[in-house]
Design a protein around this motif. Sequence first.
Motif, PDB file in Angstrom:
ATOM      1  N   LEU B  21       0.788  -1.226   0.000  1.00  0.00           N
ATOM      2  CA  LEU B  21       0.000   0.000   0.000  1.00  0.00           C
ATOM      3  C   LEU B  21       0.825   1.283   0.000  1.00  0.00           C
ATOM      4  O   LEU B  21       0.331   2.321  -0.431  1.00  0.00           O
ATOM      5  CB  LEU B  21      -0.954   0.006   1.207  1.00  0.00           C
ATOM      6  N   LEU B  24       0.954   3.113  -3.154  1.00  0.00           N
ATOM      7  CA  LEU B  24      -0.358   3.622  -3.522  1.00  0.00           C
ATOM      8  C   LEU B  24      -0.609   4.978  -2.882  1.00  0.00           C
ATOM      9  O   LEU B  24      -1.210   5.864  -3.480  1.00  0.00           O
ATOM     10  CB  LEU B  24      -1.456   2.652  -3.103  1.00  0.00           C
TER      11      LEU B  24
ATOM     12  N   ALA C  95      -7.755  -4.580  -1.116  1.00  0.00           N
ATOM     13  CA  ALA C  95      -6.536  -3.799  -0.910  1.00  0.00           C
ATOM     14  C   ALA C  95      -5.346  -4.484  -1.577  1.00  0.00           C
ATOM     15  O   ALA C  95      -4.490  -3.837  -2.175  1.00  0.00           O
ATOM     16  CB  ALA C  95      -6.284  -3.615   0.580  1.00  0.00           C
TER      17      ALA C  95
END
Lengths: 346, 262, 274
Positions: B21, B24, C95
């Motif tokens: 993540l 991102l 995710a």
Amino acid sequence: MKAMRLTQLATLALLATLGGAATAAAQSKTFTISWWGYNGEKMNANIIEPFKKICGCEIVFETGNNADRLNKLKLRDGKGVDVIYLSDSFSQLGVEQGLFQEIDPAKIPNLSEIYELGRAPQGKYGPAYTIGRVGLVYDSAKVNPPITSWNDLWREDLKSSVSLPGITTTAGPMVVMQAGKHAGVDAYDDADKAFEAVEALKPNVVKNYNTGSELVNLISTGEVRVALAQDFTLASMQAAVKTMTWAKLSDGDIATLNTVNIPKGSENVDLAYKFIDFILSKDVQQKEAEQGVDAPINTKVELTPEQAKIWTYGAEQVSSLSRIDYAKMNEAKTDWIDRWNEVFGQ
Amino acid sequence: MPTRVHPVLGAFAALVFLFLLAPLVIIVGASLSDTTFLTFPPQGLSLRWFSNIFQVEAFRRTAITSLQVAFLGTALSLLIGIPAAYALNRYRVELPRWLSTLFVLPILVPEIVFGFSLLKSITIGLGLPVYPSLILGHALLVLPYSVRVVGASLASFDFSVEEAARSLGCPPVKTFMTVVLPNIRAGVIAAFILAFITSINDVSVSVFLTGPGISTLPIQILAHMEQFFDPTIASVSVLLMLVTVGVMAVVEATLGLTFLTK
Amino acid sequence: MNKLARWGLTMPATIAVVVLLVIPVLLTIATTFGEAKGPFSTYAAFFNSGFRRAVLYRTIKVALITTAISLVIGFITAYVIAQMPGRLKSIAIIAAVFPLLTGVVVRSFAWLIILGKNGIINDTLLSTGLITEPLSMLYTEGSVIVAMVYLFVPLMILTLTGVLEGIPRDLIEASASLGAKPVPTFLQVILPLATPGLIVGAVLVFTGSFTSYATPQLLGGEKQMMMGTFLYQRAMVTFDWVGASTIAAIMVVITIAVVTIMSRIARRLNPMAV
């Protein structure tokens, strides 16, 4: 049941899209342009809409980069598009592969208004519609003394600071040419010595870039502070690093020309001639230059110094540019690519 | 009742998510930057690069094309891939081994060679129009996901349940729909997601299969990037993430499941 | 079910692959055998070049390492996800998929921000005084592997979650109730049952990373040339489709070989695997 519902939705969607695609077929004459695909709004306003009125036709685009579109044109044996925009190194390839029609200059009156070097840059084929240059850019805040010559690329103090265009880009082979000059030879005649000079450049190189966006990223993050670049990237680089400067090279920048050509399978040859004449006209060139789309090649275009700053503009500047012999370059290209790979690839 | 997970494994997984993540966050940040170049942390916040996507007609047009192609291509590949996966698992003994490799071939062949060959032999060779060629190309491109990922799910499916239903008089197709399919839901969904995403992002195959008047979003973005190096490309990625969430929501609504839970 | 139905189910897919892929690609590869210097001259030229051999070797190496790392990371993460309660699980999977949605240009930009000379990692290390000069982490084999793992771990997670979901809870509980500790349960119950997914994942990741073009291009550059970037160079710049097809043919042969080996190994672990 739910799977049924999804299937029904899917069938509806399928029918809808197929139906949509079918009705997209044009009723009136269709003029097909092959070009890169950016700046669509301005292209539309300055060129497409006015031209539609002149020709009374529908206009369709094939978009993509040079290599993709030329490849496809070749596979289709020169058919499918009526006029094609390419950078000069690629249009030279197209010429050599017999994909274009010879141009009859009499059918393009506006040719007389453009700089001579753009009228028939590759033999009897398409003219250039814009002129750009390749040179050196550097961060004046981090590079001292400033860069004033191609030879400065080899400077010791520039270790791990440089980015060169990849050999497969428009500007790539120019590195080899300049390396040749640095070594005192003509790269076409003595590739060995030229590539020795390229090898000598290696310690200064961080990474070679293949697209403008890559270069801007490298500059904006501070990975490199010197690069060999085309002029249209300067504005973007300066937006990121205000101190980026276009070097004033004593040995002169290199000219790059973007050309328009008529493929041999074009179905609307007369329209194609009209189109080319149109984009070379003073009015169109003026608008495109003022709006920051393309540098003007029409000599009658007048720009204020402020507007002219970002372009290759004016007889003086144009005549100071050195030209590439693309026929020779394409001949040597495969060999140069292999040698380049050997230098940088291990 | 979920089983307990060893804390070390849990911590490891947490690190993995951080790894996945973090970039991102950078991309989302960059997409909001009020600058004409990619930068992080963002300098000033603005949504203009998002509105740019909708304002530029070329992006709008190609976004729709991309969605259509991805949807149709994925649907088509599932349509032919699920039966194939079923047969490969059910009749594993009777069918030849090489058949399963056949369906993975699209991934084994480098994309641009695939696209080039398809263009040359099918589009030009057979004179097929561009749009159907594009859909067929994409369907084939993602076929390995449809066959293999669904197949992996089928491998742990107990076919005796199906046989039981059949022996009770349930017709074959209905058995498939009501007994087999629901149990391999996870595999089908995973395959759909991977296929859809692969299709949406694809450049190398699409490059050859697009033509005058027809282009896909990634190709258009790359064309844009040749000249403009602005955060549009970051906002497109963020938009894709939002679309994915949207697609998931639709899947959840129509197939009525909380994703993969039983 | 009779033979007709059995083959009938696979027919559409088989026809599609043969007509749209096998024949066209074979036609393209056939051109590599028509060179004046002899049917295998292009291949000989390839393997005679030190540079080309190095590219091939590097590509295989990077792909194998990427696959191995992705397998381990992906499996552990998928396992943890499979144990999560419903809603959390859905969110975790969504995710995990997001990295796949990022275009390669922004992804490489993000890695530039993280690994670059002025990037986050270097800034942190410099400010804590652990290093005095920024580390040069980009444009190395390592950065290509990191970027590829980033791309393929989601793929692995997604593939494996589907499979791990299919392993009946009762089996694990039964194993535990029979006295098996977690590790043996894992090795003898879970792992073999997960093997189909592991193989599918490994195949997808290996082939994906082996044929990858954009990631090595942007994060490795020319110093880390791989088969994908090399092929692209041949095809799109010199229009040397014969050369490009040669590279493609070699790539296809190698991937088929590696995939076959992987399948063989898998079959040892779980005869039902492939």
